[in-house]
Design an enzyme around this catalytic site. Sequence first.
Site, PDB file in Angstrom:
ATOM      1  N   GLN A   1      26.075 -13.365 -46.260  1.00 56.33           N
ATOM      2  CA  GLN A   1      26.409 -13.074 -44.866  1.00 56.33           C
ATOM      3  C   GLN A   1      27.197 -14.231 -44.257  1.00 56.33           C
ATOM      4  O   GLN A   1      26.645 -15.065 -43.551  1.00 56.33           O
ATOM      5  CB  GLN A   1      25.095 -12.857 -44.097  1.00 56.33           C
ATOM      6  CG  GLN A   1      25.267 -12.423 -42.678  1.00 56.33           C
ATOM      7  CD  GLN A   1      25.696 -10.992 -42.572  1.00 56.33           C
ATOM      8  OE1 GLN A   1      25.064 -10.111 -43.097  1.00 56.33           O
ATOM      9  NE2 GLN A   1      26.790 -10.763 -41.889  1.00 56.33           N
ATOM     10  N   PHE A   2      28.513 -14.285 -44.516  1.00 59.07           N
ATOM     11  CA  PHE A   2      29.318 -15.404 -44.006  1.00 59.07           C
ATOM     12  C   PHE A   2      29.351 -15.438 -42.483  1.00 59.07           C
ATOM     13  O   PHE A   2      29.550 -16.498 -41.891  1.00 59.07           O
ATOM     14  CB  PHE A   2      30.740 -15.366 -44.575  1.00 59.07           C
ATOM     15  CG  PHE A   2      31.668 -14.391 -43.913  1.00 59.07           C
ATOM     16  CD1 PHE A   2      32.472 -14.799 -42.866  1.00 59.07           C
ATOM     17  CD2 PHE A   2      31.728 -13.073 -44.341  1.00 59.07           C
ATOM     18  CE1 PHE A   2      33.333 -13.907 -42.245  1.00 59.07           C
ATOM     19  CE2 PHE A   2      32.581 -12.181 -43.732  1.00 59.07           C
ATOM     20  CZ  PHE A   2      33.389 -12.589 -42.679  1.00 59.07           C
ATOM     21  N   THR A   3      29.115 -14.312 -41.820  1.00 58.00           N
ATOM     22  CA  THR A   3      29.200 -14.283 -40.358  1.00 58.00           C
ATOM     23  C   THR A   3      28.092 -15.092 -39.685  1.00 58.00           C
ATOM     24  O   THR A   3      28.173 -15.339 -38.477  1.00 58.00           O
ATOM     25  CB  THR A   3      29.192 -12.837 -39.822  1.00 58.00           C
ATOM     26  OG1 THR A   3      27.982 -12.194 -40.204  1.00 58.00           O
ATOM     27  CG2 THR A   3      30.389 -12.057 -40.346  1.00 58.00           C
TER      28      THR A   3
END
Length: 147
Positions: A78-80
Amino acid sequence: MRIVVQRCKEAAVTVEGETVGSIGQGLMLLVGVTHEDTEQDVIWAADKIAGLRIFEDESEKMNLSVQDIGGAILSVSQFTLYGDCRKGRRPNFMAAARPEQAERLYDSFNERLRGLGLAVETGRFGAMMDVRLVNWGPVTLIVDSRE
């Protein structure tokens, strides 16, 4: 590493309509990696999560870990989680690691959890995923190796 930890009764992730990972009782993890993260962050975060006492014992006290209850983990990249929303209306993702670094550390994190005796299912790195979960409690925590 920044990880959103959610105690769950069940969780699943699908990619293009195909279920690629699912668990029953355990932990649903959203895992973010920043460019400053190293293998030391991986070890610290995996060990911390494996031992977090967030499941209730017979006295209804949070005294048991996912290891203690024989639970599983669903880990989703989950890069966000490294989106900076302080300025403007569009998040800035400059703090997120480049995909090649993030995938290597994400895979290492999941392998560390497996090495601690946990059953680990995953999403598909870099894919558009649909995630479902039944959050139990609800109990949601943020574990950050930098704080």
